[in-house]
Design a protein around this motif. Structure first.
Motif, PDB file in Angstrom:
ATOM      1  N   SER A  98     -17.552  54.993  44.349  1.00 18.69           N
ATOM      2  CA  SER A  98     -18.981  55.204  44.112  1.00 18.69           C
ATOM      3  C   SER A  98     -19.788  54.015  44.610  1.00 18.69           C
ATOM      4  CB  SER A  98     -19.208  55.440  42.628  1.00 18.69           C
ATOM      5  OG  SER A  98     -20.563  55.522  42.368  1.00 18.69           O
ATOM      6  N   LYS A  99     -19.262  52.796  44.340  1.00 21.16           N
ATOM      7  CA  LYS A  99     -19.955  51.588  44.792  1.00 21.16           C
ATOM      8  C   LYS A  99     -19.931  51.497  46.314  1.00 21.16           C
ATOM      9  CE  LYS A  99     -19.624  48.455  40.903  1.00 21.16           C
ATOM     10  NZ  LYS A  99     -18.915  47.323  40.321  1.00 21.16           N
ATOM     11  N   ASP A 130     -15.324  37.774  13.154  1.00 18.92           N
ATOM     12  CA  ASP A 130     -16.093  39.020  13.039  1.00 18.92           C
ATOM     13  C   ASP A 130     -15.233  40.255  13.274  1.00 18.92           C
ATOM     14  OD1 ASP A 130     -18.364  37.640  12.498  1.00 18.92           O
ATOM     15  OD2 ASP A 130     -19.155  37.695  14.540  1.00 18.92           O
ATOM     16  N   LEU A 155     -14.049  42.512  24.274  1.00 18.27           N
ATOM     17  CA  LEU A 155     -15.264  41.699  24.266  1.00 18.27           C
ATOM     18  C   LEU A 155     -15.123  40.682  25.393  1.00 18.27           C
ATOM     19  CD1 LEU A 155     -17.817  41.278  22.522  1.00 18.27           C
ATOM     20  CD2 LEU A 155     -16.629  39.442  21.400  1.00 18.27           C
ATOM     21  N   ASN A 182     -13.288  40.728  16.197  1.00 18.17           N
ATOM     22  CA  ASN A 182     -13.011  40.998  17.610  1.00 18.17           C
ATOM     23  C   ASN A 182     -11.602  40.489  17.926  1.00 18.17           C
ATOM     24  OD1 ASN A 182     -15.744  41.955  18.539  1.00 18.17           O
ATOM     25  ND2 ASN A 182     -16.287  40.001  17.634  1.00 18.17           N
ATOM     26  N   GLY A 187     -15.909  32.211  15.523  1.00 17.34           N
ATOM     27  CA  GLY A 187     -16.808  33.100  14.773  1.00 17.34           C
ATOM     28  C   GLY A 187     -16.656  34.540  15.227  1.00 17.34           C
ATOM     29  N   LEU A 188     -16.549  34.729  16.546  1.00 16.89           N
ATOM     30  CA  LEU A 188     -16.385  36.089  17.072  1.00 16.89           C
ATOM     31  C   LEU A 188     -15.048  36.678  16.630  1.00 16.89           C
ATOM     32  CD1 LEU A 188     -17.776  35.522  20.680  1.00 16.89           C
ATOM     33  CD2 LEU A 188     -18.835  36.896  18.892  1.00 16.89           C
ATOM     34  N   ILE A 207     -23.515  31.298  28.889  1.00 13.50           N
ATOM     35  CA  ILE A 207     -22.534  32.197  28.268  1.00 13.50           C
ATOM     36  C   ILE A 207     -23.129  33.593  28.174  1.00 13.50           C
ATOM     37  CG2 ILE A 207     -21.011  32.551  26.273  1.00 13.50           C
ATOM     38  CD1 ILE A 207     -21.794  29.638  25.446  1.00 13.50           C
ATOM     39  N   THR A 208     -22.327  34.574  28.543  1.00 16.64           N
ATOM     40  CA  THR A 208     -22.739  35.972  28.359  1.00 16.64           C
ATOM     41  C   THR A 208     -21.647  36.701  27.590  1.00 16.64           C
ATOM     42  OG1 THR A 208     -23.926  35.881  30.454  1.00 16.64           O
ATOM     43  CG2 THR A 208     -23.512  38.060  29.566  1.00 16.64           C
ATOM     44  N   ILE A 209     -22.045  37.400  26.558  1.00 15.76           N
ATOM     45  CA  ILE A 209     -21.074  38.135  25.731  1.00 15.76           C
ATOM     46  C   ILE A 209     -21.419  39.610  25.815  1.00 15.76           C
ATOM     47  CG2 ILE A 209     -20.151  38.398  23.387  1.00 15.76           C
ATOM     48  CD1 ILE A 209     -21.270  35.487  22.949  1.00 15.76           C
ATOM     49  N   ILE A 210     -20.460  40.392  26.307  1.00 18.61           N
ATOM     50  CA  ILE A 210     -20.724  41.835  26.445  1.00 18.61           C
ATOM     51  C   ILE A 210     -19.507  42.640  25.990  1.00 18.61           C
ATOM     52  CG2 ILE A 210     -22.494  41.919  28.231  1.00 18.61           C
ATOM     53  CD1 ILE A 210     -20.383  41.963  30.335  1.00 18.61           C
ATOM     54  N   SER A 211     -19.775  43.864  25.592  1.00 19.08           N
ATOM     55  CA  SER A 211     -18.682  44.768  25.194  1.00 19.08           C
ATOM     56  C   SER A 211     -18.404  45.732  26.322  1.00 19.08           C
ATOM     57  CB  SER A 211     -19.092  45.573  23.979  1.00 19.08           C
ATOM     58  OG  SER A 211     -19.212  44.767  22.877  1.00 19.08           O
ATOM     59  N   ARG A 212     -17.122  45.826  26.670  1.00 19.41           N
ATOM     60  CA  ARG A 212     -16.723  46.853  27.641  1.00 19.41           C
ATOM     61  C   ARG A 212     -15.511  47.551  27.055  1.00 19.41           C
ATOM     62  NH1 ARG A 212     -17.528  43.292  32.607  1.00 19.41           N
ATOM     63  NH2 ARG A 212     -19.628  43.824  33.268  1.00 19.41           N
ATOM     64  N   ARG A 214     -15.139  54.399  40.362  1.00 24.05           N
ATOM     65  CA  ARG A 214     -16.189  53.375  40.398  1.00 24.05           C
ATOM     66  C   ARG A 214     -16.227  52.679  41.744  1.00 24.05           C
ATOM     67  NH1 ARG A 214     -14.776  50.974  34.785  1.00 24.05           N
ATOM     68  NH2 ARG A 214     -15.576  52.633  33.511  1.00 24.05           N
TER      69      ARG A 214
END
Lengths: 210, 640
Positions: free
Chosen positions: A126-127, A43, A17, A45, A39-40, A8-13, A123
């Motif tokens: 650029s990529k 919080d 979330l 989100n 839980g998130l 699992i990866t949790i990131i903010s963009r 983007r």
């Protein structure tokens, strides 16, 4: 060990979330994941994006779990959007597909009006090209480009005005010509009897003879 | 008359990190020696083994002359990869990229592709055969120590296969410059040991090591002696390139080469279980896991061409020399460990920047690849790696502004079993002890105290929290505590957090007594920091107006403090501690595996305070650790 298989990866963009899942998603993991996502939400989100594209296997209790979480977050004024297009996940979510916001990839999900489109385009380009431009340089180039466009527009405007004037002049002359023709015709009609009596000498014929 | 063949391989190598300018000088000296020998002994054929990056450092004019030598068929190129990858410690993707990059470098600088592969320390992995064949490699040269003893006397080459793929392998006598003459003088004996049919042409591979790290003159002299000795033997023996023998002679048979390493770089003995030995050390596994994690991240990306610089950096971390523990090189040395972390933190930072991630990130992944998840919390300023199954300890703490892992200490004692980290033997951070009230610094250092709690290496459950103020991991354990002759229940909630994008770690401990009996014990949190200034007199502890030094040489303690800092002017890092309750601070140096505290560059800091819990009551302890940059830190490492 099955309950440890999912990464699992949790990131903010931006305001969202993102939760990226990869690996096999088994029923044993459902309570743990439910607790974590709840839980998130607690919080604060409210806009979650769940990326399931990396999921290799999914059990039957997972889609109802997300249904519960979608109901929970919608009750709090938020939403969960899903990203996947792989067959395994699509098949598991097919009974509920009308209830979820499902997008094939992150690009399709992202929206933000004209500036959002511009940002994504920037983007992507650029990529693709590997060229990155600083803001001041981009601004200078934009000003130069805008100046070039304005000059072009001004030239087009001047030429258009000139053409318009010439057109008006041509129309005026054409009208004058038509009026003159009518007037000549009238005058000819008036002198026709005199001409028929031979009182008037045909100046045009005399001129031709000469 | 039948003349047996000798393939002389020359293998310049460096074990330890060297400043770029020093390495360039020594490489050019090596090339000059080689060119002189080529010009003087034109009938000698040489096989030159190089990693690809050496070619980038050579003087182009000398390299041009080497090209001419190659055109005259005097030399054959063999590669070790772009660097010297540790085959058993690399993912197939990373190994394949390393080889491809190495081959492309050879093509660019020498105008030809290398014919063979000679891994550093003869580190061999049978499953790499596929990767080697796919890269266009026709044969490998390995130390004959990898063969079973009764096959070592055979002179020729073998075919080896694994899972349906096969490759030719030349077993070689790997010798140091000083041994070269004696080995070449005893060739008749060596050929005589081979009892195969006398009509067959025999080949003996001699891999002459050319150390670049030191004793360059000795190496150069050894090389000259070897070539001269070989030149004298040309009437009875023929000098050959490996490909020549390979294309005109049949192999000896099929031979299985197991995975292994030949540590002494001579024909002593192979170490097939070297990885087990490696995993009795701290840090080797963490560095390798981090490398694999980054490699997987880069491999999953589509626009591969934009990550070439990162891949190239990763190839150096993949180098086998970083993983062989020795006195002069390897991960057991702080500088080499720090160098690896510096490179990898730099790559990770670049990847995060490309992903446009803002705010904190939490990853729950099998980072240690041991079946348990690691919780990785990171923001723009730092990263914490939490092993919640092993006492909720933090085994890596990256301070990104200084590109260092301040928790990269190595334990003075090997692990009891091969594993990546072994609490409490491993020197990590946030190790929680419940001890008798009278325990002091001396008992703690000597381990002469009873561990009343069971929180040091037990598993916790976890929850994650992400709010606008930062990210947190909440670890819980319903454990037990020994009180007198009874054991009572004790719950621990341990919260570790990162504040927004700041280098601030917040920690909160809440202990709950779930029984009716009262508890009284000493609670201690142990953390070990590794910094380059420790052991060199460039660190100090500041507490108010008091400054303390020498704690990196002898134990030191402070009583009843709430704020203090550990400053290292060498690495430019200040670690500032702040606690809600007054604590006793115990500081003591950690010895390196060789027993010296100076070379470990690590110091343990223990925060100890009394905890008294009445029945059904809770007790809490909280604080934060702030990392700051100090001016005047050491210059960036330009070593390779």
């Amino acid at each position: 060990m099955k309950s440890e298989a999912l990464d699992i990866t949790i990131i903010s963009r931006g305001q969202r979330l993102w939760l990226n899942f990869s690996g096999p998603f088994n029923n044993e993991q459902a309570p743990g994941i439910k607790e974590k996502i709840s839980g998130l939400i607690e919080d604060g989100n409210r806009r979650l994006v769940v990326d399931l594209e990396g999921v290799t296997n999914i059990d039957d209790a997972i889609a109802p779990l997300f249904l519960f979480l979608v109901n929970l977050i919608r009750g709090k004024g938020g939403d969960i959007q899903f990203i996947f297009k792989n067959e395994v996940v699509s098949r598991a979510f097919s009974p509920y597909k009308n209830l979820f916001g499902i997008y094939p990839d992150a690009l399709a999900l992202q929206s933000g009006g004209f500036f959002g489109i511009l940002r994504r385009r920037r983007r992507a380009l650029s990529k693709k090209t590997g060229v990155r431009m600083s803001r001041p340089l981009a601004l200078v180039l934009l000003c130069a480009l805008a100046g070039w466009f304005l000059s072009l527009m001004f030239i087009i405007f001047l030429q258009s005005r000139r053409i318009h004037e010439q057109e008006t002049e041509v129309i005026g002359l054409t009208q004058w010509k038509q009026q003159a023709n009518v007037e000549i015709m009238n005058l000819r009609e008036r002198i026709r009897p005199l001409d028929q009596l031979g009182i008037l000498k045909d100046t045009a014929e005399t001129h031709e003879r000469k | 008359m039948k003349r047996n063949a000798i393939a002389l391989l020359i293998h310049p190598f460096k074990d330890s990190l060297l400043p770029r300018s020093v390495l360039v000088g020594r490489l050019n000296d090596f090339l000059k020696t080689l060119l002189e020998l080529g010009a003087s002994f034109q009938n000698i054929r040489l096989n030159v083994v190089l990693p690809g990056y050496f070619l980038e450092l050579f003087d182009p004019v000398l390299l041009l002359q080497m090209r001419e030598m190659h055109k005259r068929d005097q030399i054959e190129w063999l590669l070790t990869g772009y660097t010297e990858p540790f085959l058993s410690y690399s993912s197939p993707w990373l190994l394949s990229e390393n080889l491809k990059y190495g081959i492309n470098t050879f093509s660019e600088f020498t105008g030809t592709k290398p014919a063979g592969f000679a891994p550093g320390f003869s580190n061999w992995e049978p499953s790499a055969i596929d990767t080697l064949r796919a890269a266009g490699i026709h044969y490998a040269v390995l130390s004959k120590a990898l063969l079973p003893e009764h096959y070592r006397s055979y002179c020729g080459y073998w075919m080896t296969e694994h899972m349906g793929s096969s490759i030719a392998v030349f077993p070689a006598h790997v010798v140091r410059p000083t041994q070269a003459e004696s080995v070449l003088n005893s060739l008749d004996l060596l050929f005589g040991d081979d009892r195969q049919a006398p009509s067959a042409v025999k080949l003996l591979c001699v891999e002459l090591l050319y150390p670049l790290s030191n004793s360059a003159e000795e190496a150069s002299a050894g090389l000259q002696i070897a070539v001269r000795t070989l030149d004298k033997m040309l009437l009875t023996h023929q000098s050959m390139r490996c490909t020549e023998f390979f294309s005109s002679n049949f192999n000896l048979g099929l031979q299985y080469f197991p995975a292994g390493v030949v540590l002494n770089r001579d024909d002593a003995e192979a170490h097939p279980f070297f990885l087990n030995r490696l995993h009795t050390y701290d840090q080797a596994g963490i560095i390798q896991r981090k490398m694999m994690d980054i490699a997987d991240n880069i491999a999953a990306r589509k626009e591969a061409k934009h990550y070439d610089r990162m891949k190239k950096t990763l190839f150096f971390v993949q180098d086998v020399n970083r993983y062989i523990p020795s006195r002069s090189s390897g991960f057991t040395l702080f500088a080499e460990r720090n160098w690896c972390y510096e490179k990898m933190i730099d790559i990770e930072d670049g990847l995060l920047e490309k992903d446009d991630i803002k705010g904190g990130q939490i990853r729950i992944v099998d980072f240690l690849r041991n079946g348990n998840k690691t919780i990785i919390m990171s923001n723009e300023a730092m990263a914490l790696y939490i092993d919640y199954k092993n006492g909720g300890q933090v085994f890596e703490m990256d301070f990104k502004s200084r590109r260092c892992n301040i928790c990269g200490a190595i334990s003075p004692h090997p692990h009891a079993l091969p594993m990546i980290i072994e609490p409490p033997r491993s020197k990590t951070a946030f190790i929680d002890h419940c001890m008798p009230m009278e325990t002091g610094i001396d008992e703690f250092i000597n381990g002469g105290f009873a561990q009343w709690g069971d929180f040091v290496s037990s598993d916790f459950t976890y929850k994650i929290k992400k709010t606008a103020s930062g990210i947190k991991t909440v670890l819980n354990r319903n454990g037990s505590l020994v009180q007198g002759e009874k054991t009572g229940p004790l719950s621990m909630e341990k919260v570790l957090g990162l504040e927004k994008d700041l280098p601030v770690i917040t920690f909160v401990y809440q202990l709950s007594n779930r029984s009716l009996a009262s508890y009284a014990f000493k609670f201690a949190v142990e953390m070990t920091f590794a910094l380059s200034g420790i052991g060199t007199g460039k660190v100090r502890i500041s507490q108010g107006k008091n400054i303390y030094t020498d704690f990196d040489k002898r134990p030191f303690s402070m009583d009843g403090v709430t704020q203090w800092g550990l400053d290292d002017s060498d690495s430019g890092v200040r670690i500032a501690f702040s606690t809600q309750k007054p604590v006793d601070v115990w500081c003591f140096p950690v010895a390196a595996p060789d027993g010296s505290p100076e070379s470990s560059h690590a110091v343990s800091i223990v925060m100890a305070l009394p905890a008294a819990l009445e029945g059904s009551k809770s007790w809490s302890f909280m604080g934060n650790i702030t990392l700051k940059k100090l001016r005047g830190h050491r210059k960036p490492i330009d070593e390779i």
